[in-house]
Design a protein around this motif. Structure first.
Motif, PDB file in Angstrom:
ATOM      1  N   ARG A  19     -27.143  11.854 -14.035  1.00 39.32           N
ATOM      2  CA  ARG A  19     -26.377  12.523 -12.970  1.00 39.32           C
ATOM      3  C   ARG A  19     -26.798  13.982 -12.946  1.00 39.32           C
ATOM      4  N   LEU A  20     -27.229  14.423 -11.777  1.00 39.32           N
ATOM      5  CA  LEU A  20     -27.546  15.822 -11.565  1.00 39.32           C
ATOM      6  C   LEU A  20     -26.385  16.506 -10.846  1.00 39.32           C
ATOM      7  N   SER A  21     -26.166  17.766 -11.203  1.00 36.64           N
ATOM      8  CA  SER A  21     -25.111  18.540 -10.556  1.00 36.64           C
ATOM      9  C   SER A  21     -25.666  19.879 -10.103  1.00 36.64           C
ATOM     10  N   CYS A  22     -25.087  20.393  -9.033  1.00 35.63           N
ATOM     11  CA  CYS A  22     -25.505  21.687  -8.493  1.00 35.63           C
ATOM     12  C   CYS A  22     -24.261  22.407  -7.994  1.00 35.63           C
ATOM     13  N   VAL A  23     -24.151  23.677  -8.342  1.00 32.89           N
ATOM     14  CA  VAL A  23     -23.029  24.477  -7.864  1.00 32.89           C
ATOM     15  C   VAL A  23     -23.556  25.707  -7.147  1.00 32.89           C
ATOM     16  N   ALA A  24     -22.967  25.979  -6.010  1.00 33.29           N
ATOM     17  CA  ALA A  24     -23.316  27.156  -5.221  1.00 33.29           C
ATOM     18  C   ALA A  24     -22.287  28.249  -5.457  1.00 33.29           C
TER      19      ALA A  24
END
Length: 120
Positions: A19-24
């Motif tokens: 699982r990849l996650s990205c936060v802006a």
């Protein structure tokens, strides 16, 4: 200033999951589309999956049925659940977002990338 930060890459065996996650974060007033792209060694960057703020999704044919994109608009995050991984899924995965900033402009932003390696 807007930053996208990815996490969750790594080494996994064929058939495994990640699982990849990205936060802006930063001077963000709104976020439109959020997406994941990948770049394999020696190849051009390609779109893997995208999701609108309204929840509509689109996937590359090569990942349909195996990858699932999701997002939390309030937290400004986008995830990519990757199942049944194949060696050809190996590459650097980049998060991308179209952001309306405090300068009242729409701009595209990219994360620094996270490496995914599928190998036995």
């Amino acid at each position: 200033q807007v930053q996208l930060v990815e996490s969750g890459g790594g080494l996994v065996q064929p058939g495994g999951s990640l699982r990849l996650s990205c936060v802006a974060s930063g001077s963000i007033l709104d976020v439109l589309d959020m997406a994941w792209h990948r770049q394999a060694p020696g190849k051009q960057r390609q779109l893997v999956a995208t999701m609108t703020s309204g929840g509509m999704t689109n996937y590359a044919d090569s990942v349909k049925g195996r990858f699932t994109i999701s997002r939390d608009n309030a937290k400004k995050t986008v995830d990519l659940k990757m199942d049944s991984l194949k060696p050809e899924d190996t590459g650097v995965y980049y998060c991308n977002a179209r952001v309306f900033t405090s300068l009242l402009r729409w701009n595209d932003y990219w994360g620094q990338g996270t490496q995914v390696t599928v190998s036995s």
